[in-house]
Design a protein around this motif. Sequence first.
Motif, PDB file in Angstrom:
ATOM      1  N   THR A 271     -16.609  37.362 106.405  1.00  0.00           N
ATOM      2  CA  THR A 271     -15.372  36.934 105.742  1.00  0.00           C
ATOM      3  C   THR A 271     -14.621  35.860 106.532  1.00  0.00           C
ATOM      4  N   GLY A 272     -14.899  35.766 107.832  1.00  0.00           N
ATOM      5  CA  GLY A 272     -14.160  34.827 108.672  1.00  0.00           C
ATOM      6  C   GLY A 272     -12.785  35.331 109.076  1.00  0.00           C
ATOM      7  N   ILE A 273     -12.445  36.564 108.694  1.00  0.00           N
ATOM      8  CA  ILE A 273     -11.135  37.139 109.000  1.00  0.00           C
ATOM      9  C   ILE A 273     -11.219  37.912 110.315  1.00  0.00           C
ATOM     10  N   LYS A 274     -10.301  37.646 111.229  1.00  0.00           N
ATOM     11  CA  LYS A 274     -10.217  38.409 112.459  1.00  0.00           C
ATOM     12  C   LYS A 274      -9.419  39.693 112.200  1.00  0.00           C
ATOM     13  N   LEU A 275      -9.948  40.801 112.696  1.00  0.00           N
ATOM     14  CA  LEU A 275      -9.274  42.082 112.484  1.00  0.00           C
ATOM     15  C   LEU A 275      -7.843  42.062 112.991  1.00  0.00           C
ATOM     16  N   ARG A 276      -7.656  41.521 114.193  1.00  0.00           N
ATOM     17  CA  ARG A 276      -6.311  41.520 114.775  1.00  0.00           C
ATOM     18  C   ARG A 276      -5.352  40.688 113.917  1.00  0.00           C
ATOM     19  N   ASP A 277      -5.788  39.534 113.440  1.00  0.00           N
ATOM     20  CA  ASP A 277      -4.935  38.711 112.584  1.00  0.00           C
ATOM     21  C   ASP A 277      -4.581  39.458 111.303  1.00  0.00           C
ATOM     22  N   LEU A 278      -5.548  40.209 110.789  1.00  0.00           N
ATOM     23  CA  LEU A 278      -5.306  40.997 109.584  1.00  0.00           C
ATOM     24  C   LEU A 278      -4.256  42.077 109.838  1.00  0.00           C
ATOM     25  N   PHE A 279      -4.375  42.758 110.969  1.00  0.00           N
ATOM     26  CA  PHE A 279      -3.408  43.806 111.302  1.00  0.00           C
ATOM     27  C   PHE A 279      -2.006  43.229 111.480  1.00  0.00           C
ATOM     28  N   ILE A 280      -1.916  42.080 112.144  1.00  0.00           N
ATOM     29  CA  ILE A 280      -0.615  41.428 112.334  1.00  0.00           C
ATOM     30  C   ILE A 280       0.016  41.090 110.978  1.00  0.00           C
ATOM     31  N   GLU A 281      -0.798  40.538 110.090  1.00  0.00           N
ATOM     32  CA  GLU A 281      -0.301  40.166 108.758  1.00  0.00           C
ATOM     33  C   GLU A 281       0.240  41.382 108.014  1.00  0.00           C
ATOM     34  N   TYR A 282      -0.486  42.494 108.068  1.00  0.00           N
ATOM     35  CA  TYR A 282      -0.079  43.671 107.311  1.00  0.00           C
ATOM     36  C   TYR A 282       1.100  44.396 107.953  1.00  0.00           C
ATOM     37  N   PHE A 283       1.204  44.356 109.270  1.00  0.00           N
ATOM     38  CA  PHE A 283       2.399  44.910 109.908  1.00  0.00           C
ATOM     39  C   PHE A 283       3.633  44.093 109.508  1.00  0.00           C
ATOM     40  N   LYS A 284       3.479  42.772 109.458  1.00  0.00           N
ATOM     41  CA  LYS A 284       4.602  41.917 109.065  1.00  0.00           C
ATOM     42  C   LYS A 284       5.016  42.176 107.614  1.00  0.00           C
TER      43      LYS A 284
ATOM     44  N   ASN B  81     -12.863  40.658 117.074  1.00  0.00           N
ATOM     45  CA  ASN B  81     -13.798  41.130 116.052  1.00  0.00           C
ATOM     46  C   ASN B  81     -13.468  40.567 114.676  1.00  0.00           C
ATOM     47  N   GLU B  82     -14.520  40.349 113.883  1.00  0.00           N
ATOM     48  CA  GLU B  82     -14.383  39.795 112.546  1.00  0.00           C
ATOM     49  C   GLU B  82     -14.649  40.869 111.499  1.00  0.00           C
ATOM     50  N   VAL B  83     -13.987  40.737 110.362  1.00  0.00           N
ATOM     51  CA  VAL B  83     -14.235  41.648 109.246  1.00  0.00           C
ATOM     52  C   VAL B  83     -15.527  41.237 108.534  1.00  0.00           C
ATOM     53  N   ILE B  84     -16.428  42.201 108.390  1.00  0.00           N
ATOM     54  CA  ILE B  84     -17.688  41.997 107.680  1.00  0.00           C
ATOM     55  C   ILE B  84     -17.726  42.961 106.502  1.00  0.00           C
ATOM     56  N   ILE B  85     -18.199  42.493 105.368  1.00  0.00           N
ATOM     57  CA  ILE B  85     -18.428  43.365 104.220  1.00  0.00           C
ATOM     58  C   ILE B  85     -19.933  43.596 104.119  1.00  0.00           C
ATOM     59  N   VAL B  86     -20.322  44.864 104.036  1.00  0.00           N
ATOM     60  CA  VAL B  86     -21.744  45.205 103.951  1.00  0.00           C
ATOM     61  C   VAL B  86     -22.034  45.779 102.569  1.00  0.00           C
ATOM     62  N   LYS B  87     -22.997  45.162 101.890  1.00  0.00           N
ATOM     63  CA  LYS B  87     -23.405  45.608 100.550  1.00  0.00           C
ATOM     64  C   LYS B  87     -24.553  46.604 100.678  1.00  0.00           C
ATOM     65  N   PHE B  88     -24.357  47.792 100.134  1.00  0.00           N
ATOM     66  CA  PHE B  88     -25.354  48.850 100.188  1.00  0.00           C
ATOM     67  C   PHE B  88     -25.827  49.236  98.791  1.00  0.00           C
ATOM     68  N   LYS B  89     -27.069  49.674  98.707  1.00  0.00           N
ATOM     69  CA  LYS B  89     -27.498  50.480  97.581  1.00  0.00           C
ATOM     70  C   LYS B  89     -27.018  51.899  97.852  1.00  0.00           C
ATOM     71  N   GLY B  90     -26.626  52.614  96.821  1.00  0.00           N
ATOM     72  CA  GLY B  90     -26.135  53.965  97.010  1.00  0.00           C
ATOM     73  C   GLY B  90     -27.124  54.842  97.756  1.00  0.00           C
ATOM     74  N   SER B  91     -28.406  54.622  97.518  1.00  0.00           N
ATOM     75  CA  SER B  91     -29.433  55.422  98.187  1.00  0.00           C
ATOM     76  C   SER B  91     -29.453  55.190  99.687  1.00  0.00           C
ATOM     77  N   ASP B  92     -28.992  54.026 100.132  1.00  0.00           N
ATOM     78  CA  ASP B  92     -28.940  53.720 101.570  1.00  0.00           C
ATOM     79  C   ASP B  92     -27.608  54.112 102.194  1.00  0.00           C
ATOM     80  N   LEU B  93     -26.582  54.278 101.374  1.00  0.00           N
ATOM     81  CA  LEU B  93     -25.245  54.574 101.887  1.00  0.00           C
ATOM     82  C   LEU B  93     -25.151  55.971 102.506  1.00  0.00           C
ATOM     83  N   MET B  94     -26.064  56.856 102.133  1.00  0.00           N
ATOM     84  CA  MET B  94     -26.025  58.214 102.688  1.00  0.00           C
ATOM     85  C   MET B  94     -26.184  58.202 104.201  1.00  0.00           C
ATOM     86  N   GLY B  95     -26.790  57.142 104.749  1.00  0.00           N
ATOM     87  CA  GLY B  95     -26.924  57.027 106.200  1.00  0.00           C
ATOM     88  C   GLY B  95     -25.577  57.030 106.896  1.00  0.00           C
ATOM     89  N   LEU B  96     -24.551  56.505 106.234  1.00  0.00           N
ATOM     90  CA  LEU B  96     -23.200  56.501 106.794  1.00  0.00           C
ATOM     91  C   LEU B  96     -22.701  57.938 106.966  1.00  0.00           C
TER      92      LEU B  96
END
Length: 251
Positions: A219-232, A137-152
């Motif tokens: 972002t092109g960042i793989k979640l697993r690679d990110l986790f490995i980096e932060y554990f290290k 899985n890849e990290v995605i950043i989603v841009k919301f308007k505050g009015s749409d964020l309530m759906g979360l």
Amino acid sequence: MQNKLLLLGIALVSLTACKTTSSQLVHVETQKNISINNELKSNEELAKFIEPYTLKLNKEMNQKISHTQVNLTKEGDNSNLGNLLADYTFDGADKWAKTNLGRTIDAALINIGGIRTTIGKGDILLKNVYEVMPFENEVIIVKFKGSDLMGLFEYYAKYQKNNPVSHLYIETNKGSVSKALINGKTINPDQDYYVATSDYLALGGDNMKFFSKGEMIPTGIKLRDLFIEYFKNNTDINPNEEIRLHFIDKK
């Protein structure tokens, strides 16, 4: 083990042979089944060929990358492993956003089902992270308007599922949102918010259809690679207990 290797070889050959061709079925004849059991001779040549690669892989996977003072589990509405990985997702996406978007992000959200196992107290090996996150899985950043964020927040009120979050506080009561905070503040409907997640969730996985109202930024960042980096980078793990999801009168 050698029998398994031979079976793997047979499977690969079979898959290679399954090419789409234009042919006509002329005759079908029933043949005797061949039993695959312990009598099947081992392919010592294949085993010998892959042995150095297996040894190299095992050595790499068994390297220590961190240490945890407690068991890291995915149990409960605010699991320590879930919160930790959500924070790593936030930190990695935030770092990327500062470099590539010239701004920070506001929150992060991952799914508990994507965390496939737990990590026991003690040394954390590289293979443990692969076991926890076997997907690409890849990290995605989603841009919301505050009015749409309530759906979360409404999603959590409806499903009351312990999908880990970072920089969010979600309180629900009897199927409704009773408190919704992002970075400790209420939502401004006119403000833009940036939420990090996985591509699986951003595309509507786990019924998270609210993401469709936002603008996806890869972002092109793989979640697993990110986790490995932060554990290290964090060689001694001892996460604080923190309530981020509070389901009052949970079903």
